[in-house]
Design a protein around this motif. Structure first.
Motif, PDB file in Angstrom:
ATOM      1  N   ARG A  22      49.000  28.753  51.733  1.00 50.95           N
ATOM      2  CA  ARG A  22      50.270  28.116  52.033  1.00 50.95           C
ATOM      3  C   ARG A  22      51.276  28.421  50.924  1.00 50.95           C
ATOM      4  O   ARG A  22      50.906  28.848  49.826  1.00 50.95           O
ATOM      5  N   GLU A  78      54.711  23.631  44.034  1.00 49.51           N
ATOM      6  CA  GLU A  78      53.409  24.285  44.057  1.00 49.51           C
ATOM      7  C   GLU A  78      52.850  24.279  45.481  1.00 49.51           C
ATOM      8  O   GLU A  78      53.052  23.318  46.226  1.00 49.51           O
ATOM      9  N   PRO A  79      52.172  25.349  45.897  1.00 48.25           N
ATOM     10  CA  PRO A  79      51.556  25.362  47.234  1.00 48.25           C
ATOM     11  C   PRO A  79      50.570  24.206  47.383  1.00 48.25           C
ATOM     12  O   PRO A  79      49.881  23.837  46.425  1.00 48.25           O
ATOM     13  N   LYS A  80      50.502  23.630  48.583  1.00 46.98           N
ATOM     14  CA  LYS A  80      49.626  22.482  48.823  1.00 46.98           C
ATOM     15  C   LYS A  80      48.306  22.856  49.485  1.00 46.98           C
ATOM     16  O   LYS A  80      47.624  22.014  50.044  1.00 46.98           O
ATOM     17  N   GLY A  81      47.963  24.100  49.429  1.00 50.48           N
ATOM     18  CA  GLY A  81      46.694  24.528  49.998  1.00 50.48           C
ATOM     19  C   GLY A  81      46.593  26.034  49.959  1.00 50.48           C
ATOM     20  O   GLY A  81      47.593  26.749  49.814  1.00 50.48           O
ATOM     21  N   GLN A  82      45.383  26.543  50.099  1.00 45.79           N
ATOM     22  CA  GLN A  82      45.166  27.978  50.066  1.00 45.79           C
ATOM     23  C   GLN A  82      45.871  28.630  51.254  1.00 45.79           C
ATOM     24  O   GLN A  82      45.803  28.154  52.384  1.00 45.79           O
TER      25      GLN A  82
END
Length: 295
Positions: free
Chosen positions: A128, A122-126
């Protein structure tokens, strides 16, 4: 998202880690780029012969159906669906399955889109991207996206019965930890681990990890193959099953396929180890579990 390769040759091939390195970019690992399939197949080594089991479309069709069947579920659900069917479609000897270059080609040349869909974090930030571990393309058999499925089916099946495979692959902690252990090459050991999952003796990731650690540690002093002997494996049965792939229909999508008609593991051997492993687990440290003598 990484797409299905545009160029798919007629037969499977082999790809070394050094050759693969050219195609494993950050863009691929993040699912932003496709694999240049024409360039890849120019350097891949075609498998010799024209056996039906080497036909690429049989594997690719299976993977397309896995994506369709599991698309609305969590990607981890694909393991239990695909493992037995991949094993039955790719009818390999263990020696053939130890050919790392075959699995590398499957991941990059046949189904990089599946690898990214199944294993990207899962992406670790907006703004990304999530990322796939490089080992899902070129890692050892317990990490590589397709090798781990084939070997889980090989080690956890009970003769022709793939139902234990579905149970084992339905628990990611069992799949990720047990495949690393040499002891699961002993069928009664592998099936006893599955038995404890079926009984609900172990459920959580912490419990499964505690169980497999205890079983592996005890193997240093307890000889499981002496305590619970397996029947001798019949290699001729496997060879006949492989030869039968020339006339085999595609692996069933709604029902489980059948593996080679080997004799099942002795039920009493599985019973002996199930009881032993349950005792080992009772005394194993599980983080977060209160001790028997605690308040």
């Amino acid at each position: 998202m990484t797409s299905r390769p545009e160029h798919l040759p007629e037969h499977l091939a082999l790809l070394t880690d050094a050759q693969a390195a050219e195609f494993i970019s950050d863009g691929l690992l993040e699912g932003r780029e496709d694999v240049p399939s024409i360039a890849l197949n120019k350097i891949a080594e075609p498998l010799p012969g024209d056996e039906t089991r080497w036909q690429l479309h049989r594997v690719r069709d299976l993977i397309d159906d896995a994506l369709g069947a599991i698309r609305d579920a969590r990607p981890t659900a694909a393991d239990a669906w695909l493992a037995p069917r991949l094993h039955e479609t790719l009818r390999l000897t263990r020696r053939e399955a130890s050919e790392k270059r075959l699995w590398t080609y499957l991941a990059l040349g046949v189904a990089p889109d599946y690898v990214v869909w199944r294993h990207r974090s899962e992406p670790k930030g907006q703004g990304r991207y999530g990322r796939v571990s490089r080992g899902r393309f070129v890692g050892p058999h317990y990490t590589q996206a397709f090798a781990r499925l084939w070997w889980s089916a090989e080690l956890f099946r009970d003769g022709s019965d793939y139902r234990p495979v579905v149970v084992a692959c339905g628990n990611q902690d069992m799949l990720n930890s047990a495949l690393r252990l040499d002891v699961v090459d002993h069928r009664p050991t592998a099936l006893a681990l599955v038995r404890l999952l079926e009984k609900g003796t172990v459920r959580t990731g912490r419990e499964v990890n505690a169980l497999t650690s205890a079983v592996n540690a005890a193997a240093a002093t307890l000889m499981y193959d002496v305590m619970a002997p397996d029947v001798e494996r019949d290699r001729d049965v496997v060879r006949d099953w492989i030869r039968a792939s020339e006339s085999a229909v595609p692996s069933p999508r709604n029902d489980l396929p059948e593996g080679p008609e080997e004799e099942r593991a002795p039920a009493d051997a599985v019973d002996v180890l199930s009881s032993l492993f349950e005792e080992l687990f009772t005394n194993a440290p599980v983080r977060g579990r209160a001790s028997a003598g605690g308040d």
